[in-house]
Design a protein around this motif. Structure first.
Motif, PDB file in Angstrom:
ATOM      1  N   TYR A   1     122.848  38.310  22.770  1.00  0.00           N
ATOM      2  CA  TYR A   1     121.995  37.486  21.975  1.00  0.00           C
ATOM      3  C   TYR A   1     121.135  38.582  21.074  1.00  0.00           C
ATOM      4  O   TYR A   1     120.951  39.702  21.387  1.00  0.00           O
ATOM      5  CB  TYR A   1     120.768  36.864  22.946  1.00  0.00           C
ATOM      6  N   LYS A   2     120.794  38.063  19.664  1.00  0.00           N
ATOM      7  CA  LYS A   2     119.833  38.742  19.133  1.00  0.00           C
ATOM      8  C   LYS A   2     118.504  38.460  19.347  1.00  0.00           C
ATOM      9  O   LYS A   2     117.973  37.312  19.985  1.00  0.00           O
ATOM     10  CB  LYS A   2     119.990  38.487  17.667  1.00  0.00           C
ATOM     11  N   GLY A   3     117.540  39.716  19.639  1.00  0.00           N
ATOM     12  CA  GLY A   3     116.303  39.596  19.968  1.00  0.00           C
ATOM     13  C   GLY A   3     115.250  40.645  19.221  1.00  0.00           C
ATOM     14  O   GLY A   3     115.718  41.396  18.743  1.00  0.00           O
ATOM     15  N   LYS A   4     114.051  40.372  19.057  1.00  0.00           N
ATOM     16  CA  LYS A   4     113.018  41.099  18.474  1.00  0.00           C
ATOM     17  C   LYS A   4     112.043  41.789  19.632  1.00  0.00           C
ATOM     18  O   LYS A   4     111.334  40.813  19.968  1.00  0.00           O
ATOM     19  CB  LYS A   4     112.421  40.458  17.413  1.00  0.00           C
ATOM     20  N   LEU A   5     112.026  42.836  19.969  1.00  0.00           N
ATOM     21  CA  LEU A   5     111.101  43.454  20.659  1.00  0.00           C
ATOM     22  C   LEU A   5     109.699  43.431  20.370  1.00  0.00           C
ATOM     23  O   LEU A   5     109.253  43.391  19.127  1.00  0.00           O
ATOM     24  CB  LEU A   5     111.460  44.771  21.032  1.00  0.00           C
ATOM     25  N   PRO A   6     108.784  43.572  21.383  1.00  0.00           N
ATOM     26  CA  PRO A   6     107.276  43.498  20.997  1.00  0.00           C
ATOM     27  C   PRO A   6     107.189  44.536  19.843  1.00  0.00           C
ATOM     28  O   PRO A   6     106.001  44.291  19.132  1.00  0.00           O
ATOM     29  CB  PRO A   6     106.547  43.933  22.141  1.00  0.00           C
ATOM     30  N   ASN A   7     107.739  45.628  19.761  1.00  0.00           N
ATOM     31  CA  ASN A   7     107.400  46.663  18.728  1.00  0.00           C
ATOM     32  C   ASN A   7     108.032  46.308  17.294  1.00  0.00           C
ATOM     33  O   ASN A   7     107.940  46.914  16.461  1.00  0.00           O
ATOM     34  CB  ASN A   7     107.831  48.065  19.162  1.00  0.00           C
ATOM     35  N   GLY A   8     108.654  45.171  17.258  1.00  0.00           N
ATOM     36  CA  GLY A   8     109.220  44.506  15.954  1.00  0.00           C
ATOM     37  C   GLY A   8     110.816  45.050  15.748  1.00  0.00           C
ATOM     38  O   GLY A   8     111.268  44.728  14.699  1.00  0.00           O
ATOM     39  N   MET A   9     111.488  45.678  16.692  1.00  0.00           N
ATOM     40  CA  MET A   9     112.734  46.339  16.607  1.00  0.00           C
ATOM     41  C   MET A   9     113.562  45.064  16.887  1.00  0.00           C
ATOM     42  O   MET A   9     113.575  44.454  18.048  1.00  0.00           O
ATOM     43  CB  MET A   9     112.973  47.645  17.288  1.00  0.00           C
ATOM     44  N   ASP A  10     114.712  45.089  15.985  1.00  0.00           N
ATOM     45  CA  ASP A  10     115.664  44.152  16.112  1.00  0.00           C
ATOM     46  C   ASP A  10     116.840  44.565  17.151  1.00  0.00           C
ATOM     47  O   ASP A  10     117.197  45.887  16.854  1.00  0.00           O
ATOM     48  CB  ASP A  10     116.580  43.488  15.048  1.00  0.00           C
ATOM     49  N   VAL A  11     117.031  43.928  18.365  1.00  0.00           N
ATOM     50  CA  VAL A  11     118.297  44.347  19.148  1.00  0.00           C
ATOM     51  C   VAL A  11     119.196  43.336  19.277  1.00  0.00           C
ATOM     52  O   VAL A  11     119.107  42.248  19.209  1.00  0.00           O
ATOM     53  CB  VAL A  11     117.624  44.924  20.369  1.00  0.00           C
ATOM     54  N   ALA A  12     120.322  43.834  19.949  1.00  0.00           N
ATOM     55  CA  ALA A  12     121.417  42.913  20.497  1.00  0.00           C
ATOM     56  C   ALA A  12     121.306  43.104  21.971  1.00  0.00           C
ATOM     57  O   ALA A  12     121.373  44.322  22.600  1.00  0.00           O
ATOM     58  CB  ALA A  12     122.676  43.261  20.019  1.00  0.00           C
ATOM     59  N   ILE A  13     120.849  41.881  22.862  1.00  0.00           N
ATOM     60  CA  ILE A  13     121.050  41.947  24.096  1.00  0.00           C
ATOM     61  C   ILE A  13     122.069  41.367  24.787  1.00  0.00           C
ATOM     62  O   ILE A  13     122.445  40.243  24.644  1.00  0.00           O
ATOM     63  CB  ILE A  13     119.584  41.288  24.679  1.00  0.00           C
ATOM     64  N   LYS A  14     122.947  42.190  25.593  1.00  0.00           N
ATOM     65  CA  LYS A  14     124.044  41.763  26.475  1.00  0.00           C
ATOM     66  C   LYS A  14     123.767  41.226  27.727  1.00  0.00           C
ATOM     67  O   LYS A  14     123.054  41.958  28.578  1.00  0.00           O
ATOM     68  CB  LYS A  14     124.893  42.927  26.511  1.00  0.00           C
TER      69      LYS A  14
END
Length: 845
Positions: A544-557
């Protein structure tokens, strides 16, 4: 007596002959390397004026590692034991032992360095045709030139001045548009460090940059009338700079008899050295910036710099220690500081330590507007990755990564830096700096209000009675369940691992804790794992694509509960990939284990995975041949790092298109290390009864016998190379309406058309036919049946840049390739991909 005299005479004569031979071995009268006279062992070449010397040297004699040798150019200093190195060819790839069997030689018009196993580990990388008289000549100005002939008038094919390391010599024309100089990593490690000297194209200034992005010093703009930079050098008039914007270079000359050199130091300062005529020692006459605390990250992460400390301006923040390095006796802080006690995301027990009068760099922080400092503190406590915060005029800055560039200022200057500490650190930290705001967590501040004696007596009575009741209960309980605990002890390994992941976090081999994120932060980041945020799905679960509380885009397996990747593979992937630092490997940011959930948090790749573009009839047209070659070369560099250059030798075991991710500039990054295997330094192969990977990419010896080696990855790389060339998927290849093997089809194509018929039609003829045919040839060398016949990754890197005299491949038997009906499922992957549905486990025969 006469016999004794004769013996003494012959002994004396033998000694003279021995030393004459040794002298001839350790030096060479020539300044040239030719096809007939390579450089090896202790032989060197010396410039005609006896100024510079080139040969195999240990970059830091007497330091670790002692068996690492480099092709170094240095000032020839007969009476000094200190090496003044000005250029290194193989900065990233030292020769590890086998000095006398390593060679710097001329081959196919290139200057090539081969190690003791005849592997090319460095080359000038030229593709142009040249004569058989190519020579490398060392000049008195410190330039090593590769010439197409024995005369000084011959065409210059390559020069070392175009590829500087950390030293700028007078007369060297350095190209604009790329770093002019790059520092060493440390005083004993010449590999590229964090600091570089560049020219800012907007202001035409010399600037110093940290980590390729953070500018922290500028010389001031170029003054075309005075022909100099406004602020450097500040002293002396011997240096005269020239900035030629039309021809895109910068150089400088010296107007005195003294010798000068400019060095980009590993500590982040540009230093100007001077040596008087006929002197052996150098003196530093200028440095920029003068204040060491102005150097970005001079003291490393969580190091505090104080420019009033003359000897050592760096100290670690309270609750942190200087890490052990290879140079513990030197005051080197480039490794930063590490926590004495790692944070365990315990909101109730974590505290804040206030450090007053700190100059802060807030460029890497998360900013939140709030009217109360308490709200800022609580926001940091609620975020498991928050390491510190500061509050300034209604704005809350939180450090969710390491804090760099902390500087101690005088009283009543700067800001108060609130550093988050685990409870055991509090008592040891309080004696160092201001005790203010030690504990502003609401849970801990309430404890200070219970000072009434009656309240204390009641609390004490309740606590004692509770302890007594608990003791009686647990004694009885122990008798009942002790036998059951003993019988289940052998079945609790995985549960124990789960508890470690939950409570203590994963600790890597260096004792460092890997970032653990809370599920409560990940669920809103992925919109509760919604389909809209889903990037793709592999054998181990969806991504999944996610956006952490600090604003960073991440990919979550998100590992599925039915996934074959259990806690062992999960922990293996976390510990392994967190230590792999290479631009062609995907970066792991953290993980999460709560209940049945196991999640890995990666950097987000906006261009998704290679298979998404390559195997789509429309999107494949975005991949022209130049982009495909970029992906091929980047993948080989990443694989070379895994096999040869990382701290461990690592076999990936599942190299395929869906595990090659593409960043915003189409740079490839190898991903998915859940099935990777670490090899010992001298280990050649291994075997397993648990076969994991994807059919169609597996080597015969691995699929049929469970034998693992570097050559297993080479086979997978060969299949991947054929996919990139053809645009066809190996596991679903159909030719003339018949299920067919891509490897078999490639062999047939190579035999009939030298690989032309396999080329992807989407390329529309816009490619280099010679390059494509060479890649097909290399791919077929990689997919040969026997591992010993396949090339190593270093040989592949060399072959990709030098396509001459490639060996003839042997016909593969294709015995382990499955046809289309043997593949399970269809790939739904449309983005960041971890594993396909073809992930398989079988028992070895």
């Amino acid at each position: 007596m006469e016999i004794c005299k004769k013996n003494v005479f012959f002994i004396y004569l033998g000694v003279l002959m021995f030393f004459s031979i040794q002298v001839s071995n350790f030096s060479s009268a020539t300044d040239t390397i030719t096809t007939d006279q390579p450089l090896s062992g202790t032989h060197t070449i010396v410039s005609n004026g006896d100024i510079f010397e080139l040969g195999f040297f240990n970059a830091a004699p007497g330091f670790y590692p002692r068996n690492a040798y480099y092709i170094c150019m240095l000032y020839k200093q007969v009476f000094s034991s200190t090496l003044t190195i000005v250029w290194i060819a193989n900065r990233e790839y030292p020769v590890r032992g086998g000095l006398f069997s390593s060679h710097l030689m001329i081959s196919n018009g290139n200057l090539i360095l081969q190690n003791e196993r005849n592997k090319a580990i460095w080359s000038t990388g030229l593709n142009s045709s040249s004569s058989n008289d190519v020579q490398a000549v060392l000049l008195d100005n410190g330039n090593l030139e590769l010439r197409d002939g024995p005369n000084s008038s011959a065409a210059v094919l390559w020069r070392s001045f175009d590829h500087p390391s950390d030293t700028w010599l007078p007369g060297a024309k350095l190209k604009l548009g790329s770093p002019l100089l790059t520092s060493w990593k440390s005083s004993t490690d010449p590999s590229p460090g964090q600091y570089s000297l560049e020219v800012d194209s907007k202001t035409n200034s010399l600037v110093m940059v940290w980590n390729g992005s953070k500018s922290y010093w500028s010389s001031g703009p170029w003054d075309d009338r005075l022909k100099t930079f406004k602020g450097f050098p500040e002293t002396g008039t011997d240096l005269s700079f020239k900035l030629n914007l039309n021809e895109s270079y910068i150089t400088y000359t010296v107007s005195s008899t003294s010798t000068y050199r400019l060095v980009m130091g590993f500590s982040g300062q540009l230093m100007q050295y001077k040596r008087e005529a006929n002197a052996q020692e150098w003196s530093m006459i200028e440095s920029a910036p003068k204040d060491r605390c102005e150097v970005y990250n001079y003291c490393g992460s969580f190091g505090i710099c104080n420019n009033k400390s003359q000897k050592d301006p760096c100290r670690c923040a309270p609750g942190f220690n200087k890490p052990l390095t290879e140079e513990p006796y030197l005051n080197i802080f480039y490794g930063g500081c590490v926590r004495k006690t790692y944070l365990r995301c315990n909101k109730e027990n974590d505290t804040f330590f206030a450090i007053d009068n700190i100059k802060l760099d807030t460029g890497s922080t998360t900013a939140v507007w709030t009217s109360l400092v308490m709200a800022c503190a609580n926001a940091c406590l609620d975020n498991c990755v928050c390491n510190a915060y500061t509050y300034d005029g209604g704005k809350c800055f939180m450090w969710t990564t390491n804090a760099f560039n902390l500087q101690q200022l005088d009283a009543n200057q700067g800001h108060t830096f609130f550093l988050r500490l685990a409870a055991p650190n509090t008592s040891t930290a309080t004696s160092n700096i201001s005790p203010a705001a030690l504990n502003i967590s609401p849970a801990t501040s309430n404890k200070a209000k219970t000072k009434d004696p009656k309240v204390r007596r009641i609390v004490l009575a309740v606590v004692l009675s509770s302890l007594l009741a608990a003791a009686v209960f647990f004694v009885g309980l122990y008798c009942c369940i002790s036998s059951r605990i003993r019988t289940k002890r052998t079945q609790t390994d995985e549960k124990q691992q789960s508890r470690e992941l939950l409570e203590g976090g994963i600790i890597d081999d260096d004792g460092e804790q890997i970032c653990h994120l809370n599920l409560r932060d990940i669920i809103p980041a992925t919109n509760a794992f919604s389909e809209e945020n889903k990037l793709g799905e592999g054998g181990f679960g969806p991504v999944y694509k996610g956006k952490l509380p600090n604003g960073m885009d991440v990919a979550i397996k998100r590992l599925s509960k039915q996934s074959s990747q259990g806690l062992t593979e999960f922990k293996n992937e976390v510990i392994l990939i967190i230590k792999l630092q290479h631009k062609n490997l995907v970066r792991l940011l953290g993980y999460c284990v709560e209940g049945d959930e196991k999640l890995l948090i990666y950097e987000y790749m906006p261009n998704k995975s290679l298979d998404v573009l390559l195997f789509d009839s429309l999107k494949c047209r975005e991949l022209d041949w130049d982009k495909r070659m970029k992906i091929i070369n980047g993948t080989t560099r990443g694989l070379q790092y895994l096999h040869e250059d990382s701290r461990h030798r690592i076999i990936h075991r599942d190299l395929k298109a869906s595990n090659i991710l593409l960043d915003d500039e189409m740079n490839p990054k190898i991903s998915d290390f859940g099935t990777a295997r670490i090899f010992g330094c001298k280990q050649i192969d291994d075997s397993t009864q648990r076969i994991v990977g994807t059919f169609g990419y597996m080597s015969p010896e691995y699929a049929l016998g469970g034998v693992i080696s570097e050559k297993s990855d080479i086979y997978s790389f060969g299949v991947l190379l054929l996919e990139i060339i053809s645009g066809k998927k190996a596991t679903r290849f159909v030719h003339n309406d018949q299920k067919y093997s891509l490897v078999a089809y490639a062999w047939e194509s190579w035999c009939e058309t030298e690989g032309v018929s396999i080329i992807d039609e989407a390329l529309c003829g816009s490619y280099s036919l010679k390059e494509v045919m060479s890649c097909v040839h290399i791919a077929l060398l990689c997919v040969q049946d026997h591992p010993k016949d396949r090339p190593t990754i270093s040989q592949i890197v060399y072959m990709l840049s030098n396509d001459n005299n490639l060996p003839i491949p042997k016909q593969p038997t294709f015995s382990n390739v499955l046809t289309g009906d043997q593949q399970s499922g269809s790939s739904k992957l449309s983005s960041f991909s971890i594993n396909e549905a073809t992930q398989t486990e079988i028992e070895a025969r």
